[in-house]
Every structure is written in structure tokens, then in C-alpha cells.
Write a protein that holds these residues in place. Structure first.
Motif, short mmCIF file in Angstrom:
data_model
loop_
_atom_site.label_atom_id
_atom_site.label_comp_id
_atom_site.label_asym_id
_atom_site.label_seq_id
_atom_site.Cartn_x
_atom_site.Cartn_y
_atom_site.Cartn_z
N ASN A 45 0.83 -1.19 0.00
CA ASN A 45 0.00 0.00 0.00
C ASN A 45 0.87 1.25 0.00
OD1 ASN A 45 -2.41 1.48 0.13
ND2 ASN A 45 -2.38 1.53 2.36
N ASN A 47 0.54 4.44 1.70
CA ASN A 47 -0.26 5.01 2.79
C ASN A 47 -0.58 6.48 2.53
OD1 ASN A 47 -0.05 2.52 4.12
ND2 ASN A 47 1.90 3.13 4.99
N SER A 60 4.80 7.33 2.13
CA SER A 60 4.80 6.29 3.16
C SER A 60 4.29 5.01 2.51
CB SER A 60 3.92 6.68 4.34
OG SER A 60 3.81 5.60 5.24
N THR A 62 3.64 0.63 2.79
CA THR A 62 3.54 -0.59 3.58
C THR A 62 4.19 -1.69 2.77
OG1 THR A 62 1.50 0.13 4.63
CG2 THR A 62 1.98 -2.22 4.71
N ASN A 64 6.06 -5.75 2.46
CA ASN A 64 6.38 -7.11 2.90
C ASN A 64 7.78 -7.40 2.41
OD1 ASN A 64 4.08 -7.80 4.26
ND2 ASN A 64 3.23 -9.09 2.64
N TRP A 101 14.39 0.88 5.28
CA TRP A 101 14.38 -0.07 6.40
C TRP A 101 15.79 -0.61 6.57
CZ3 TRP A 101 15.76 -5.20 6.21
CH2 TRP A 101 15.51 -5.96 7.35
N HIS A 116 6.56 -7.53 7.84
CA HIS A 116 5.48 -6.67 7.37
C HIS A 116 5.66 -5.34 8.09
CE1 HIS A 116 1.46 -5.55 6.01
NE2 HIS A 116 1.27 -5.06 7.24
N THR A 117 5.96 -4.27 7.34
CA THR A 117 6.32 -3.01 7.98
C THR A 117 6.00 -1.82 7.09
OG1 THR A 117 8.14 -1.81 9.05
CG2 THR A 117 8.68 -3.06 7.08
N THR A 118 5.95 -0.65 7.70
CA THR A 118 5.97 0.59 6.93
C THR A 118 7.42 1.04 6.87
OG1 THR A 118 5.59 1.93 8.89
CG2 THR A 118 3.64 1.29 7.63
N ASN A 119 7.72 1.96 5.93
CA ASN A 119 9.11 2.38 5.85
C ASN A 119 9.54 3.02 7.18
OD1 ASN A 119 7.19 4.11 4.27
ND2 ASN A 119 8.81 5.62 4.43
#
Length: 167
Positions: A45, A47, A60, A62, A64, A101, A116-119
């Protein structure tokens, strides 16, 4: 007859020489390792995609992130520093790199991961160059050995693009 100091100096010098030779051999043995790491990153995504008050674009995401870096580990590997970067071109710069990241992997058991994270860090461009921009996601790693020189490499994943309009 030699004094105690002379004999101690000879033993210590011999021990340090043997240690240096063994460290050199350990460092050279890493050249025989041919790692085959794998990685895959999915952008789930966007964001937000906005223009900051100062005129810069900010995104921003999302993500994997999945990777198997276990082949990077040998008996001489202390840890592996890993980071994911977005790379793109602008009229001002042939290569822009933005770290999204990062992580430190300290053992082979933790080298196969899925996150599974946002930057973690801001994906910001100095200007308004990100609308409709194609970019690559590149997983970089630096292998930090117990002895010897550091090695670095990367996997480039292409085919990502940002929308034409702000959200």
C-alpha cells in the motif's frame, strides 16, 4: 644463556605471528564461499503521497520484505547489516538512494526472515520529482567478518512506480 625477558619476547613474537597467519587464512577462506541469497519485496500500500510545506515530496509505504540470507553466513561471519533502499533518477541526480528499512542479523538462524512493515525512515525527495516516478527497491547487505575485510553486495528489484497524483 638467554635471559627470561629474551625468551618471553621470543615466545610472544612467535604466538603473535601464528595468530596473524591464522587470521589471514581465515580471511582468505571467505573467498571460497559463493553465497546465493534471495529476496522479495512487495509494496502492499501507498499510505500517503504528499507534498510537504517546504515543497518536497514524501511517501509512506507498507511493505512485505522476505529474504533468505543464510548463505551469507560462514564460520567467520560476525553479523550482517541489511538495508532496503529506494533508488530512482531525477534531472538533478543520476542516482538517488533513500533508505527505507534496516536491520542487523547476528546469526544464521535469524537470516531467513519475513517482515510486514511501513518504511522505517522517511521516503522524501528534495523537490517534487516523485509523481509518476519509476523506482527500484534494492536490498543491500554488508558482511562483517570476525577477521578480514568486509564484503558488500545487493539484490535489485525493479518494476515499482509511484502514482501521478498526491494522496
Amino acid at each position: 644463556m638467554h635471559s627470561f625477558g629474551y625468551r618471553a619476547n621470543a615466545v610472544v613474537t612467535f604466538a603473535v605471528t601464528i595468530l596473524a597467519v591464522m587470521c589471514g587464512m581465515a580471511s582468505l577462506s571467505d573467498n571460497f564461499n559463493s553465497p546465493s541469497p534471495t529476496a522479495d519485496v512487495k509494496v502492499l500500500n501507498i499510505n500517503w503521497f504528499q507534498k510537504q510545506p517546504n515543497g518536497n515530496d514524501e511517501v509512506s509505504l507498507t511493505l512485505n520484505i522476505s529474504a533468505d540470507l543464510s548463505s551469507l553466513f560462514t564460520w567467520n561471519t560476525k553479523q550482517v547489516f541489511v538495508f532496503l533502499a529506494a533508488e530512482y533518477e531525477t534531472p538533478q541526480n543520476a542516482l538517488n538512494q533513500v533508505s527505507l528499512w534496516d536491520g542487523i542479523i547476528q546469526s544464521k538462524e535469524h537470516a531467513k526472515f519475513w517482515i510486514h512493515t511501513t518504511n522505517k525512515y522517511r521516503f522524501t525527495d528534495q523537490g517534487n520529482n516523485l509523481r509518476g516516478k519509476d523506482f527500484n527497491l534494492t536490498l543491500h547487505w554488508h558482511i562483517m567478518p570476525k577477521t578480514g575485510k568486509m564484503f558488500a553486495d545487493k539484490i535489485v528489484m525493479t518494476g515499482y512506480s509511484l502514482p501521478e497524483e498526491y494522496r
